[in-house]
Scaffold this active site. Sequence first.
Site, PDB file in Angstrom:
ATOM      1  N   LEU A   1       0.813  -1.228   0.000  1.00  0.00           N
ATOM      2  CA  LEU A   1       0.000   0.000   0.000  1.00  0.00           C
ATOM      3  C   LEU A   1       0.847   1.279   0.000  1.00  0.00           C
ATOM      4  CD1 LEU A   1      -3.051  -0.961   2.281  1.00  0.00           C
ATOM      5  CD2 LEU A   1      -2.796  -1.193  -0.199  1.00  0.00           C
TER       6      LEU A   1
ATOM      7  N   ALA B   1       5.933  -2.537  -8.198  1.00  0.00           N
ATOM      8  CA  ALA B   1       7.170  -1.882  -8.643  1.00  0.00           C
ATOM      9  C   ALA B   1       7.014  -0.378  -8.500  1.00  0.00           C
ATOM     10  CB  ALA B   1       7.463  -2.222 -10.109  1.00  0.00           C
TER      11      ALA B   1
ATOM     12  N   TYR C   1      14.720   2.935 -14.216  1.00  0.00           N
ATOM     13  CA  TYR C   1      13.425   2.245 -14.188  1.00  0.00           C
ATOM     14  C   TYR C   1      13.380   1.179 -15.282  1.00  0.00           C
ATOM     15  CZ  TYR C   1       8.592   1.251 -15.322  1.00  0.00           C
ATOM     16  OH  TYR C   1       7.437   0.587 -15.631  1.00  0.00           O
TER      17      TYR C   1
ATOM     18  N   LYS D   1      13.644  -3.277 -14.999  1.00  0.00           N
ATOM     19  CA  LYS D   1      12.722  -4.259 -15.584  1.00  0.00           C
ATOM     20  C   LYS D   1      13.468  -5.180 -16.550  1.00  0.00           C
ATOM     21  CE  LYS D   1       8.742  -2.796 -13.877  1.00  0.00           C
ATOM     22  NZ  LYS D   1       7.722  -3.595 -13.244  1.00  0.00           N
TER      23      LYS D   1
ATOM     24  N   PHE E   1       3.062  -0.511 -23.207  1.00  0.00           N
ATOM     25  CA  PHE E   1       3.304   0.845 -23.701  1.00  0.00           C
ATOM     26  C   PHE E   1       2.573   1.800 -22.742  1.00  0.00           C
ATOM     27  CE2 PHE E   1       6.024   0.577 -27.484  1.00  0.00           C
ATOM     28  CZ  PHE E   1       6.300  -0.774 -27.387  1.00  0.00           C
ATOM     29  N   ASN E   2       1.833   2.807 -23.185  1.00  0.00           N
ATOM     30  CA  ASN E   2       1.304   3.787 -22.220  1.00  0.00           C
ATOM     31  C   ASN E   2      -0.077   3.395 -21.694  1.00  0.00           C
ATOM     32  OD1 ASN E   2       3.547   5.231 -23.504  1.00  0.00           O
ATOM     33  ND2 ASN E   2       2.776   6.966 -22.347  1.00  0.00           N
TER      34      ASN E   2
ATOM     35  N   ARG F   1       2.771   8.669 -28.595  1.00  0.00           N
ATOM     36  CA  ARG F   1       2.760   7.485 -27.736  1.00  0.00           C
ATOM     37  C   ARG F   1       1.642   6.539 -28.175  1.00  0.00           C
ATOM     38  NH1 ARG F   1       6.854   9.249 -26.776  1.00  0.00           N
ATOM     39  NH2 ARG F   1       7.889   9.803 -24.824  1.00  0.00           N
TER      40      ARG F   1
HETATM   41  N1  UFG Z   1       3.546  14.932 -21.253  1.00  0.00           N
HETATM   42  C1  UFG Z   1       3.366  16.294 -21.376  1.00  0.00           C
HETATM   43  N2  UFG Z   1       2.981  16.992 -20.276  1.00  0.00           N
HETATM   44  C2  UFG Z   1       2.766  16.405 -19.062  1.00  0.00           C
HETATM   45  C3  UFG Z   1       2.952  14.999 -18.949  1.00  0.00           C
HETATM   46  C4  UFG Z   1       3.341  14.298 -20.072  1.00  0.00           C
HETATM   47  O1  UFG Z   1       3.544  16.878 -22.450  1.00  0.00           O
HETATM   48  O2  UFG Z   1       2.429  17.115 -18.101  1.00  0.00           O
HETATM   49  C5  UFG Z   1       3.953  14.166 -22.436  1.00  0.00           C
HETATM   50  C6  UFG Z   1       5.265  13.443 -22.244  1.00  0.00           C
HETATM   51  O3  UFG Z   1       6.327  14.294 -22.602  1.00  0.00           O
HETATM   52  C7  UFG Z   1       5.088  12.260 -23.196  1.00  0.00           C
HETATM   53  C8  UFG Z   1       3.588  11.980 -23.177  1.00  0.00           C
HETATM   54  O4  UFG Z   1       2.985  13.162 -22.653  1.00  0.00           O
HETATM   55  O5  UFG Z   1       5.447  12.642 -24.476  1.00  0.00           O
HETATM   56  C9  UFG Z   1       3.228  10.821 -22.289  1.00  0.00           C
HETATM   57  O6  UFG Z   1       3.820  11.027 -21.015  1.00  0.00           O
HETATM   58  P1  UFG Z   1       3.491  10.107 -19.752  1.00  0.00           P
HETATM   59  O7  UFG Z   1       4.295  10.679 -18.597  1.00  0.00           O
HETATM   60  O8  UFG Z   1       2.023   9.988 -19.604  1.00  0.00           O
HETATM   61  O9  UFG Z   1       4.035   8.704 -20.166  1.00  0.00           O
HETATM   62  P2  UFG Z   1       5.516   8.298 -20.612  1.00  0.00           P
HETATM   63  O10 UFG Z   1       5.444   8.051 -22.080  1.00  0.00           O
HETATM   64  O11 UFG Z   1       6.562   9.211 -20.155  1.00  0.00           O
HETATM   65  O12 UFG Z   1       5.689   7.041 -19.696  1.00  0.00           O
HETATM   66  C10 UFG Z   1       5.236   5.787 -20.037  1.00  0.00           C
HETATM   67  C11 UFG Z   1       5.035   4.955 -18.794  1.00  0.00           C
HETATM   68  C12 UFG Z   1       6.351   4.712 -18.094  1.00  0.00           C
HETATM   69  C13 UFG Z   1       7.317   4.151 -19.068  1.00  0.00           C
HETATM   70  C14 UFG Z   1       7.434   5.078 -20.246  1.00  0.00           C
HETATM   71  C15 UFG Z   1       8.376   4.561 -21.283  1.00  0.00           C
HETATM   72  O13 UFG Z   1       4.167   5.612 -17.920  1.00  0.00           O
HETATM   73  O14 UFG Z   1       6.160   3.816 -17.035  1.00  0.00           O
HETATM   74  O15 UFG Z   1       6.181   5.204 -20.862  1.00  0.00           O
HETATM   75  O16 UFG Z   1       8.917   5.637 -22.002  1.00  0.00           O
HETATM   76  F1  UFG Z   1       8.533   4.016 -18.503  1.00  0.00           F
END
Ligand code: UFG
Length: 334
Positions: A36, A79, A145, A149, A173-174, A225
């Site tokens: 938790l 994790a 991170y 993994k 992926f996302n 993404r």
């Molecule tokens: N983004 C913004 N503004 C924000 C938040 C995000 O522009 O306030 C953009 C990021 O730059 C990115 C996209 O939105 O281009 C998605 O960002 P997220 O933070 O939602 O997700 P990530 O792609 O960074 O992260 C995801 C997973 C991670 C993993 C990663 C691999 O959440 O666990 O993909 O790159 F490690």
Amino acid sequence: MSQGTLLITGGAGYIGSHTVRHLLEQNERVVVLDNLVFGHRAALPLDRVTFIEGDMADAALVEKLFAEHKPEAVLHFAAFAYVGESVANPLKYYRNNLAAPLTLLETMQRHGCKRFILSSTCASYGDPVRIPIDESHPQAPVNPYGASKWMLERVLRDCDTAWGLKSVFLRYFNASGSHPSGEIGEDHNPETHLIPLVLQAAAGQREHITIFGTDYPTPDGTCIRDYIHVCDLASAHALALKFLREGGDTIAVNLGTGRGFSVKEVIATAEAVTGRKIPVVFGPRRAGDPSELVADPSRAMEILRWQAAHLEPREHIDSAWRWMNGAQRGHYAD
Ligand code: UFG
């Protein structure tokens, strides 16, 4: 069809809790182990699962759990997953994401439990050298991170060689969206993910959304993404379990839709779904963000017979918006 008991580590977290619901719908017997730290008790149907609050690194607790419940397979979600924090504090990530599961694996070996499903990540690929990314793409993670993994995948392969542990590495992926009931959803603290932040801006809970970088080599200059609905991730876990039960060998499988959407497209879709104007600020690039991450999901389709049911970001955003406007207003009480 239900067989033995399933141990779900991190089952009170975002993806874990959605998978627990899905497995219960399939009449599986589920034991959740969650400390938790990031999970929420309220994300679990406590009348239908055995919930053990504790840490997977607690050898005595995990031994007792295995002796009592004799799990047939482990689905390992527990994790830490903040990329930026992992760069600043790598040991925290290697301790929790790599070292802690070793206790779990030692216990599995002692008890002859030989099925493991790992929440892995597209971050294990690092900066893509080709799009879409298939599972043979080089793994060269660019942050601790992703590295934690990737290293755990290696540990699991070595356990296969040594004592026949069979694993499926599900490289997400996302992850986005929420359960259609609106009863469970994404509640991270702090929240860093695009879709919940955009919806918080739409709801007036934050002043604006900052777009991290508008000068990427993409059609509109913002990052692309592959957004995969959390319920599609959940169904893939059930299929990975079926694959292992039918004698499947250790394998890595991407979980994405194969379709990419830019940050600007996500914001425009959120405006359409919510009917609200979302204030946007253009900021600099965020360190470590690749311009484009899109999966080749063919292997998941061929081998697991998995198909994403929610291909449109509109559906993801719509379900996340329902969660934000539901009884819990996007946040668990605990
Ligand atoms: N983004 C913004 N503004 C924000 C938040 C995000 O522009 O306030 C953009 C990021 O730059 C990115 C996209 O939105 O281009 C998605 O960002 P997220 O933070 O939602 O997700 P990530 O792609 O960074 O992260 C995801 C997973 C991670 C993993 C990663 C691999 O959440 O666990 O993909 O790159 F490690």
